[in-house]
Design an enzyme around this catalytic site. Sequence first.
Site, PDB file in Angstrom:
ATOM      1  N   ASP A   1       0.818  -1.212   0.000  1.00 37.94           N
ATOM      2  CA  ASP A   1       0.000   0.000   0.000  1.00 37.94           C
ATOM      3  C   ASP A   1       0.852   1.263   0.000  1.00 37.94           C
ATOM      4  OD1 ASP A   1      -2.202  -1.549  -0.042  1.00 37.94           O
ATOM      5  OD2 ASP A   1      -2.630  -1.389   2.117  1.00 37.94           O
TER       6      ASP A   1
ATOM      7  N   LYS B   1     -12.108 -27.359 -19.666  1.00 37.11           N
ATOM      8  CA  LYS B   1     -12.983 -26.342 -20.246  1.00 37.11           C
ATOM      9  C   LYS B   1     -13.593 -25.556 -19.098  1.00 37.11           C
ATOM     10  CE  LYS B   1     -16.515 -25.625 -23.708  1.00 37.11           C
ATOM     11  NZ  LYS B   1     -17.396 -24.733 -22.987  1.00 37.11           N
TER      12      LYS B   1
ATOM     13  N   LYS C   1     -17.285 -32.755 -23.612  1.00 38.46           N
ATOM     14  CA  LYS C   1     -18.136 -32.252 -22.520  1.00 38.46           C
ATOM     15  C   LYS C   1     -18.449 -33.326 -21.476  1.00 38.46           C
ATOM     16  CE  LYS C   1     -20.246 -28.720 -22.399  1.00 38.46           C
ATOM     17  NZ  LYS C   1     -21.021 -27.784 -23.192  1.00 38.46           N
TER      18      LYS C   1
ATOM     19  N   CYS D   1     -38.917 -27.623  16.840  1.00 36.81           N
ATOM     20  CA  CYS D   1     -40.032 -28.131  17.637  1.00 36.81           C
ATOM     21  C   CYS D   1     -39.462 -28.453  19.006  1.00 36.81           C
ATOM     22  CB  CYS D   1     -40.621 -29.388  16.993  1.00 36.81           C
ATOM     23  SG  CYS D   1     -41.797 -30.218  18.079  1.00 36.81           S
TER      24      CYS D   1
ATOM     25  N   CYS E   1     -46.310 -32.796  15.188  1.00 37.47           N
ATOM     26  CA  CYS E   1     -47.123 -32.831  16.414  1.00 37.47           C
ATOM     27  C   CYS E   1     -48.053 -31.625  16.529  1.00 37.47           C
ATOM     28  CB  CYS E   1     -46.234 -32.933  17.655  1.00 37.47           C
ATOM     29  SG  CYS E   1     -45.291 -31.430  17.980  1.00 37.47           S
TER      30      CYS E   1
HETATM   31  S1  IVH Z   1      -9.991 -22.947 -26.760  1.00 41.91           S
HETATM   32  C1  IVH Z   1      -8.946 -22.671 -30.405  1.00 41.91           C
HETATM   33  N1  IVH Z   1      -9.813 -23.701 -24.279  1.00 41.91           N
HETATM   34  O1  IVH Z   1     -15.342 -22.637 -24.607  1.00 41.91           O
HETATM   35  C2  IVH Z   1     -10.221 -22.846 -29.727  1.00 41.91           C
HETATM   36  N2  IVH Z   1     -11.807 -22.641 -24.977  1.00 41.91           N
HETATM   37  O2  IVH Z   1     -17.568 -23.517 -26.402  1.00 41.91           O
HETATM   38  C3  IVH Z   1     -10.629 -21.667 -28.934  1.00 41.91           C
HETATM   39  N3  IVH Z   1     -13.450 -22.336 -23.206  1.00 41.91           N
HETATM   40  O3  IVH Z   1     -15.849 -19.708 -26.345  1.00 41.91           O
HETATM   41  C4  IVH Z   1     -11.163 -22.001 -27.635  1.00 41.91           C
HETATM   42  N4  IVH Z   1     -12.255 -23.236 -21.603  1.00 41.91           N
HETATM   43  O4  IVH Z   1     -14.792 -19.468 -24.089  1.00 41.91           O
HETATM   44  C5  IVH Z   1     -10.586 -23.117 -25.204  1.00 41.91           C
HETATM   45  N5  IVH Z   1      -9.510 -24.389 -22.086  1.00 41.91           N
HETATM   46  C6  IVH Z   1     -10.252 -23.800 -23.012  1.00 41.91           C
HETATM   47  C7  IVH Z   1     -11.528 -23.293 -22.735  1.00 41.91           C
HETATM   48  C8  IVH Z   1     -12.286 -22.733 -23.752  1.00 41.91           C
HETATM   49  C9  IVH Z   1     -13.390 -22.650 -21.911  1.00 41.91           C
HETATM   50  C10 IVH Z   1     -14.624 -21.726 -23.840  1.00 41.91           C
HETATM   51  C11 IVH Z   1     -14.326 -20.604 -24.752  1.00 41.91           C
HETATM   52  C12 IVH Z   1     -15.138 -20.831 -25.978  1.00 41.91           C
HETATM   53  C13 IVH Z   1     -16.064 -21.896 -25.542  1.00 41.91           C
HETATM   54  C14 IVH Z   1     -16.466 -22.755 -26.701  1.00 41.91           C
END
Ligand code: IVH
Length: 704
Positions: free
Chosen positions: A51, A134, A336, A448, A433
């Site tokens: 700070d 992802k 997924k 209760c 009850c």
């Molecule tokens: S790569 C070259 N890596 O998923 C491909 N995307 O459904 C570009 N996302 O819009 C994306 N985690 O926002 C990549 N480890 C990851 C990711 C990722 C999340 C998202 C991203 C994209 C969406 C696609």
Amino acid sequence: MSQHKDQHSLLDAQPTAAARQRVAQLVQELEHHNYLYHTLDAPEISDTAYDALFRELVELEERWPVLCRPDSPTRRIGGGLLEGLVKKAHRLPMYGLDNVFSDGEWAEFVGKMQRAWDSSVNGPLPLKFWCDPKLDGVALEIVYEDGVLTEALTRGDGHEGEVVTAAVRTIRTVPLRLQGNGPWPARLEVRGEVVLYRKDFAELNARQQARGQKLFANPRNAAAGTLRQLDIQVAQSRPLRFLAYAAGDVVWDTSTQWHGHGEMMARLTQWGFLTPPGGQICYTAEEVVTCARRVREQRDTYPMEIDGMVVKLDNLEAQRLLGHTARAPRFAVAFKFPAMQAETELLGIEVQVGRTGVLTPVAVLHPAPVGGVMVSRATLHNEDEIRALDLRVGDTVTIQRAGDVIPEVLGPVLAKRPPTAEPFRFPHRCPVCGEPAQREEGEAAWRCINLTCPAIRLRSISHFVSKAGLDIPGVGQKWVEQLVQSGRVTSPADLFTLTVQELLGFERMGETLAQKFVDALADARQNATLARFLCGLGIRHVGEQTARLLASHFQSMDTLAAADTETLQSLPDVGPEVAATIRAFFAAPANRELLENFRRLGLWPMGGETASAWAGQRSSPLSGKTVLFTGTLSISRSQVQSLAEAAGATVMGSVSKKLDYLVAGEKPGSKLEKAHNLGVAVLDEAAFMALLQSDDIQPKAGEE
Ligand code: IVH
């Protein structure tokens, strides 16, 4: 006069060389400490020291505004409102990703990629993949010109996003200037995801609730809402994190400096970016399948929510050659995982009466699959929670299941609320009850307080014979219900006077079963340990750990019953509140009578019990597992270790492949990295606690 004024402003506009130098030094130092603190979680100076440096920079910049550079850490902090979000086109579109949901679909994707390659390129497709989780957040593009952050855009529709530079500057894990030495690209577009870690999300919602503000349905919504916040101070108060996973347009002055995706990720890390945890190379399509399975199994151990694994062809030239369809790249795909959230109808709210009388509301749901499991009920915790969520019967609600943990209701989908839905009125009488219930000041739970309430009786008898108590085999909930309903059993002691003859009078009870039933009770009477007996009694605040402690210290019911508060409080982990409830338990006439009955029946165990004997008898998810703790936890290391041991786990000294769980607290050290590298499951404190408690559904509000 006017001449004097001009002279003054001229002086102000021209800072001394020393000031220039100091500003440059401060900017660099502050950014370095910022990175250590927020990105690496490993600060080297105190907050006060930080700070002081920060204030010094603010003062210099105020004195000489020309010294306020675009990469100054003071720019992370804005003031007032933005005028509104401006739209701007991405240089290169931000595509979505196609999804695959199974190993088979992944194989199909690889086949399609191979065919696309063969039809346009000569030579073999370089099968080497970069895999990373992802992240379930908000996609963002950040532009760096000559190493300095100049702009940030949301993904928007993929072609055009919103300019959110000011909010993004407040994100502490975003470098305002690329770290280290160049060469940096003349222009670099870093793409990634803005997320809120689960623990930060929980804290944010708790804060929102305390202030009577709207709760966010999930971390992603909270992150999206925060990014689009026009009030920068609000944005700044929420701990968003940016994790980089790809690059958009990259312009090098010299020749291209990277060729593989993994190589680029390593460089982004060097430049100061956080990247998705556990990113790795896989050399075959089969290896990708194994990797995806592991990420999925460890899903709950990531600090942020993830909904799959992204697989990208590593070779950047091959990526370019394969190119995109109208929607998505041909070289990458999202593997997924089953959704852990779902929407379903709230059919009703049932109020259950627990063993200690706590009234716990339970959501009755139209059955819906969540992460591969059908969910039809979810806990709602207490009255305040229902009110904070503004839940109404008839609402469509979002439900969530996190790992093995009990499903929970995140909130209503307001757009789908039927006009007839009315706010829920929490009952002020016991639903079983009918006696008035009580809610004491400072408590979240209605209770209760009728000692003869049949629901409380039933629950306490069930508890007494259950795994959490004496664990009497064959004496299940259904039988207890019948026996209590018949009026023959009004306390757990009555169970021990049942005869085979009497039992035969009950529906579906035959000779063999009745004999087993009586034998099991006789066996428990002889062999019950003091600790288990104490657990079975269900004294408030006395869980397994405390029961074990009391048993080994007092060795008999009589000495425990005679112990005063002072003696009780001299034990570790027994505070005034626990001591008071133990005293109150032994003082209550009804309990004295119950205990006398037990003594007469010969159920009067003596002696302590060792941790391992206890663990051997229990079926905790931690029994037989190895665990190790790192970082700061909210309770002491010795406490958490004895909890783990009590649950049957062995506490290890170092990370190895044999380790089942690494439990990481705040500021974990190198153990965490090692665990990630070895593929060891990592739990945060909350996940560990959930595992400790997961044989039993524990309502948040009560002390059941
Ligand atoms: S790569 C070259 N890596 O998923 C491909 N995307 O459904 C570009 N996302 O819009 C994306 N985690 O926002 C990549 N480890 C990851 C990711 C990722 C999340 C998202 C991203 C994209 C969406 C696609």
